[in-house]
Design a protein around this motif. Structure first.
Motif, PDB file in Angstrom:
ATOM      1  N   ARG A 164       0.948  -1.239  -0.044  1.00 21.95           N
ATOM      2  CA  ARG A 164       0.042  -0.046   0.135  1.00 21.95           C
ATOM      3  C   ARG A 164       0.966   1.432   0.011  1.00 21.95           C
ATOM      4  O   ARG A 164       0.608   2.333  -0.798  1.00 21.95           O
ATOM      5  N   GLU A 165       1.959   1.337   0.685  1.00 20.85           N
ATOM      6  CA  GLU A 165       2.808   2.435   0.780  1.00 20.85           C
ATOM      7  C   GLU A 165       3.405   2.860  -0.667  1.00 20.85           C
ATOM      8  O   GLU A 165       3.765   4.009  -0.767  1.00 20.85           O
ATOM      9  N   ARG A 166       3.839   1.809  -1.241  1.00 20.23           N
ATOM     10  CA  ARG A 166       4.503   1.911  -2.310  1.00 20.23           C
ATOM     11  C   ARG A 166       3.451   2.697  -3.295  1.00 20.23           C
ATOM     12  O   ARG A 166       3.727   3.335  -4.021  1.00 20.23           O
ATOM     13  N   VAL A 167       2.257   2.287  -3.558  1.00 20.95           N
ATOM     14  CA  VAL A 167       1.127   2.667  -4.266  1.00 20.95           C
ATOM     15  C   VAL A 167       0.754   4.227  -3.885  1.00 20.95           C
ATOM     16  O   VAL A 167       0.811   4.979  -4.840  1.00 20.95           O
ATOM     17  N   LEU A 168       0.837   4.634  -2.735  1.00 22.27           N
ATOM     18  CA  LEU A 168       0.621   5.924  -2.388  1.00 22.27           C
ATOM     19  C   LEU A 168       1.750   6.888  -2.661  1.00 22.27           C
ATOM     20  O   LEU A 168       1.616   7.748  -2.883  1.00 22.27           O
ATOM     21  N   SER A 169       2.954   6.230  -2.577  1.00 21.32           N
ATOM     22  CA  SER A 169       4.232   6.898  -2.904  1.00 21.32           C
ATOM     23  C   SER A 169       4.103   7.287  -4.370  1.00 21.32           C
ATOM     24  O   SER A 169       4.333   8.414  -4.750  1.00 21.32           O
ATOM     25  N   LEU A 170       3.709   6.533  -5.070  1.00 26.38           N
ATOM     26  CA  LEU A 170       3.520   6.811  -6.485  1.00 26.38           C
ATOM     27  C   LEU A 170       2.579   7.533  -6.619  1.00 26.38           C
ATOM     28  O   LEU A 170       2.709   8.655  -7.679  1.00 26.38           O
ATOM     29  N   CYS A 171       1.438   7.661  -6.104  1.00 23.47           N
ATOM     30  CA  CYS A 171       0.314   8.606  -6.103  1.00 23.47           C
ATOM     31  C   CYS A 171       0.630  10.033  -5.933  1.00 23.47           C
ATOM     32  O   CYS A 171       0.430  10.955  -6.601  1.00 23.47           O
ATOM     33  N   GLN A 172       1.687  10.172  -4.865  1.00 26.85           N
ATOM     34  CA  GLN A 172       1.980  11.354  -4.584  1.00 26.85           C
ATOM     35  C   GLN A 172       3.094  11.937  -5.510  1.00 26.85           C
ATOM     36  O   GLN A 172       2.726  13.312  -5.959  1.00 26.85           O
ATOM     37  N   MET A 173       3.964  10.935  -6.256  1.00 26.71           N
ATOM     38  CA  MET A 173       4.735  11.715  -7.206  1.00 26.71           C
ATOM     39  C   MET A 173       3.860  12.059  -8.432  1.00 26.71           C
ATOM     40  O   MET A 173       4.185  12.972  -9.019  1.00 26.71           O
ATOM     41  N   LEU A 174       2.869  11.304  -8.631  1.00 28.87           N
ATOM     42  CA  LEU A 174       1.839  11.649  -9.923  1.00 28.87           C
ATOM     43  C   LEU A 174       1.247  12.908  -9.804  1.00 28.87           C
ATOM     44  O   LEU A 174       1.067  13.826 -10.660  1.00 28.87           O
ATOM     45  N   ASN A 175       1.014  12.995  -8.238  1.00 31.60           N
ATOM     46  CA  ASN A 175       0.202  14.375  -8.125  1.00 31.60           C
ATOM     47  C   ASN A 175       1.185  15.866  -8.300  1.00 31.60           C
ATOM     48  O   ASN A 175       0.856  16.880  -8.696  1.00 31.60           O
ATOM     49  N   GLU A 176       2.334  15.424  -7.602  1.00 34.12           N
ATOM     50  CA  GLU A 176       3.467  16.448  -7.544  1.00 34.12           C
ATOM     51  C   GLU A 176       3.979  16.866  -9.031  1.00 34.12           C
ATOM     52  O   GLU A 176       4.250  17.911  -9.224  1.00 34.12           O
ATOM     53  N   ARG A 177       4.051  15.984  -9.959  1.00 31.08           N
ATOM     54  CA  ARG A 177       4.720  15.905 -11.166  1.00 31.08           C
ATOM     55  C   ARG A 177       3.673  15.248 -11.974  1.00 31.08           C
ATOM     56  O   ARG A 177       4.122  14.350 -12.676  1.00 31.08           O
ATOM     57  N   PRO A 178       2.808  15.805 -12.718  1.00 32.44           N
ATOM     58  CA  PRO A 178       1.702  15.265 -13.296  1.00 32.44           C
ATOM     59  C   PRO A 178       2.163  14.998 -14.893  1.00 32.44           C
ATOM     60  O   PRO A 178       3.120  15.568 -15.195  1.00 32.44           O
ATOM     61  N   LEU A 179       1.727  13.648 -15.289  1.00 33.35           N
ATOM     62  CA  LEU A 179       1.986  13.472 -16.665  1.00 33.35           C
ATOM     63  C   LEU A 179       1.011  13.303 -17.384  1.00 33.35           C
ATOM     64  O   LEU A 179      -0.165  13.060 -16.871  1.00 33.35           O
ATOM     65  N   PRO A 180       0.832  13.451 -18.616  1.00 35.54           N
ATOM     66  CA  PRO A 180      -0.183  13.298 -19.677  1.00 35.54           C
ATOM     67  C   PRO A 180      -0.731  11.859 -19.945  1.00 35.54           C
ATOM     68  O   PRO A 180      -0.680  11.752 -21.053  1.00 35.54           O
ATOM     69  N   VAL A 181      -1.036  11.174 -18.788  1.00 31.50           N
ATOM     70  CA  VAL A 181      -1.391   9.882 -19.136  1.00 31.50           C
ATOM     71  C   VAL A 181      -2.289   9.530 -18.026  1.00 31.50           C
ATOM     72  O   VAL A 181      -2.039   9.655 -16.679  1.00 31.50           O
ATOM     73  N   VAL A 182      -3.147   8.524 -18.376  1.00 30.37           N
ATOM     74  CA  VAL A 182      -4.010   7.944 -17.127  1.00 30.37           C
ATOM     75  C   VAL A 182      -3.879   6.485 -17.082  1.00 30.37           C
ATOM     76  O   VAL A 182      -2.856   5.825 -18.012  1.00 30.37           O
ATOM     77  N   TRP A 183      -3.926   5.666 -15.970  1.00 31.84           N
ATOM     78  CA  TRP A 183      -3.649   4.293 -15.946  1.00 31.84           C
ATOM     79  C   TRP A 183      -4.900   3.472 -15.330  1.00 31.84           C
ATOM     80  O   TRP A 183      -6.031   4.134 -14.756  1.00 31.84           O
ATOM     81  N   GLU A 184      -4.744   2.235 -15.743  1.00 33.59           N
ATOM     82  CA  GLU A 184      -6.171   1.579 -15.324  1.00 33.59           C
ATOM     83  C   GLU A 184      -5.550  -0.104 -14.892  1.00 33.59           C
ATOM     84  O   GLU A 184      -4.598  -0.489 -15.163  1.00 33.59           O
ATOM     85  N   LEU A 185      -6.182  -0.415 -13.930  1.00 33.14           N
ATOM     86  CA  LEU A 185      -5.878  -1.852 -13.125  1.00 33.14           C
ATOM     87  C   LEU A 185      -6.627  -2.701 -13.740  1.00 33.14           C
ATOM     88  O   LEU A 185      -7.750  -2.920 -13.093  1.00 33.14           O
ATOM     89  N   VAL A 186      -6.482  -3.354 -14.704  1.00 35.99           N
ATOM     90  CA  VAL A 186      -7.187  -4.310 -15.386  1.00 35.99           C
ATOM     91  C   VAL A 186      -6.913  -5.660 -15.301  1.00 35.99           C
ATOM     92  O   VAL A 186      -7.835  -6.467 -15.661  1.00 35.99           O
ATOM     93  N   ASN A 187      -6.140  -6.260 -14.286  1.00 33.41           N
ATOM     94  CA  ASN A 187      -5.765  -7.269 -14.220  1.00 33.41           C
ATOM     95  C   ASN A 187      -6.495  -8.110 -13.076  1.00 33.41           C
ATOM     96  O   ASN A 187      -6.350  -9.208 -12.694  1.00 33.41           O
ATOM     97  N   GLY A 188      -7.318  -7.363 -12.409  1.00 30.04           N
ATOM     98  CA  GLY A 188      -7.944  -7.856 -11.152  1.00 30.04           C
ATOM     99  C   GLY A 188      -7.292  -7.417  -9.854  1.00 30.04           C
ATOM    100  O   GLY A 188      -6.289  -7.852  -9.507  1.00 30.04           O
ATOM    101  N   ILE A 189      -8.081  -6.814  -9.053  1.00 26.04           N
ATOM    102  CA  ILE A 189      -7.504  -6.067  -7.698  1.00 26.04           C
ATOM    103  C   ILE A 189      -8.348  -6.781  -6.821  1.00 26.04           C
ATOM    104  O   ILE A 189      -9.775  -7.034  -7.065  1.00 26.04           O
ATOM    105  N   ARG A 190      -7.830  -7.155  -5.421  1.00 28.84           N
ATOM    106  CA  ARG A 190      -8.945  -7.790  -4.227  1.00 28.84           C
ATOM    107  C   ARG A 190      -9.863  -6.622  -3.983  1.00 28.84           C
ATOM    108  O   ARG A 190      -9.274  -5.750  -3.420  1.00 28.84           O
TER     109      ARG A 190
END
Length: 312
Positions: free
Chosen positions: A115-141
């Motif tokens: 979870r902390e890795r995901v939150l760290s990634l989200c923080q980076m994407l908020n601080e330095r936005p990129l022109p891309v979206v992402w999708e979790l298509v392989n199934g999450i619990r």
């Protein structure tokens, strides 16, 4: 005959010879994939996406959940192995800025395991936005998400989640599945954050008779998801279900499970929400039509996607 390299096989007059097992290298020690070898845009129409061109990406390997229908724990015995958040961000940056990718389909075995890795990634994407979206298509619990995490993911550009529901029940939980209460909650939370929501479902699970399976499919359809995939249980080599059939509870006959999956998939696409979304997706990206037609034929013939086609 030369000795095969670790982790490889060679052909010989006596048949294939396997080399010694190879310890997989940590993902963090490996270079990022070289996307210049193939034109990413040519591989952007195999499935529906919230934006095109899209490409697939792995940020981790392995899973610790040991779901009995899944071969991943057997295939990846080194368990969970992930790139750190800064490497994931850098690959996303390259894909969006260097290759013009507009959506990234994350195909991890268990993206939310850390979870902390995901939150760290989200923080980076908020601080330095990129022109891309992402999708979790392989199934999450469903048990791995909550409103805080989904909110952080949405703010960081996550536009679709697909839950591994497998089976929905209003009664006691068996070895596999989730309650209707939890399923409705996680769908509602993701939608509240503007996400497109899908689900995976399995028919023919051990211990579920015809009546319980049918009830589960009715509850699955009642979720009114944006995307859904119904498939008959496939005994993937290396999974618990494939390796130990003698001690399992009874399961539905294979053809019964296949027919139920087909019926549920057709019923799903006859609903107004999926039908409208499918129509809009096809209008927006008509180049996906041949791929979807192939998948529809596969569904009607086999009762769901086949994970390992070389076993047919």
């Amino acid at each position: 005959t030369p000795a095969p390299l670790p982790g490889c096989m060679i052909r010989s007059e006596r048949g294939p010879i396997a080399g010694p097992a190879r310890q997989p290298a940590p993902l963090a020690d490996l270079p990022l994939p070289d996307r210049s070898l193939f034109d990413v845009h040519r591989y952007s129409y195999a499935m529906r996406s919230t934006a095109v061109p899209y490409t697939m990406m792995y940020t981790s390997r392995g899973c610790h959940l040991d779901c009995p229908y899944c071969p991943v724990p057997h295939l990846r015995q080194a368990a969970f192995n992930a790139r750190p958040a800064d490497q994931v961000y850098e690959e996303m940056r390259q894909l969006s800025l260097d290759y013009g990718v507009r959506s990234i389909h994350i195909e991890d075995d268990s993206f939310l395991a850390d979870r902390e890795r995901v939150l760290s990634l989200c923080q980076m994407l908020n601080e330095r936005p990129l022109p891309v979206v992402w999708e979790l298509v392989n199934g999450i619990r469903p048990t791995q998400v909550d409103d805080v995490l989904l909110g952080a993911m949405s703010a960081a550009g996550c536009r679709r989640v697909v839950y591994s529901f497998e089976h929905i029940t209003n009664g006691s939980l068996g070895e596999v599945g989730h309650t209707h209460t939890l399923a409705r909650q996680v769908v509602r939370q993701a939608r509240a954050h503007g996400m497109r929501v899908g689900g995976y479902f399995i028919t023919g699970l051990p211990g579920l008779d015809l009546a319980e399976t049918t009830r589960g499919l009715y509850l699955a359809l009642a979720l009114r998801l944006d995307d859904a995939n119904f498939g008959a249980l496939y005994d993937a080599p290396g999974s618990v279900y494939a390796e130990d059939r003698t001690s399992q509870p009874a399961r539905l006959p294979r053809m019964t499970a296949v027919r139920l999956a087909k019926a549920a998939q057709i019923a799903f696409f006859c609903g107004p929400r999926p039908l409208v979304r499918l129509t809009l997706d096809l209008i927006k990206t008509p180049r996906v039509i041949p791929s979807l037609a192939d998948k529809a034929r596969e569904l009607l013939r086999l009762g769901g996607p086949v994970p390992m086609r070389d076993t047919l």
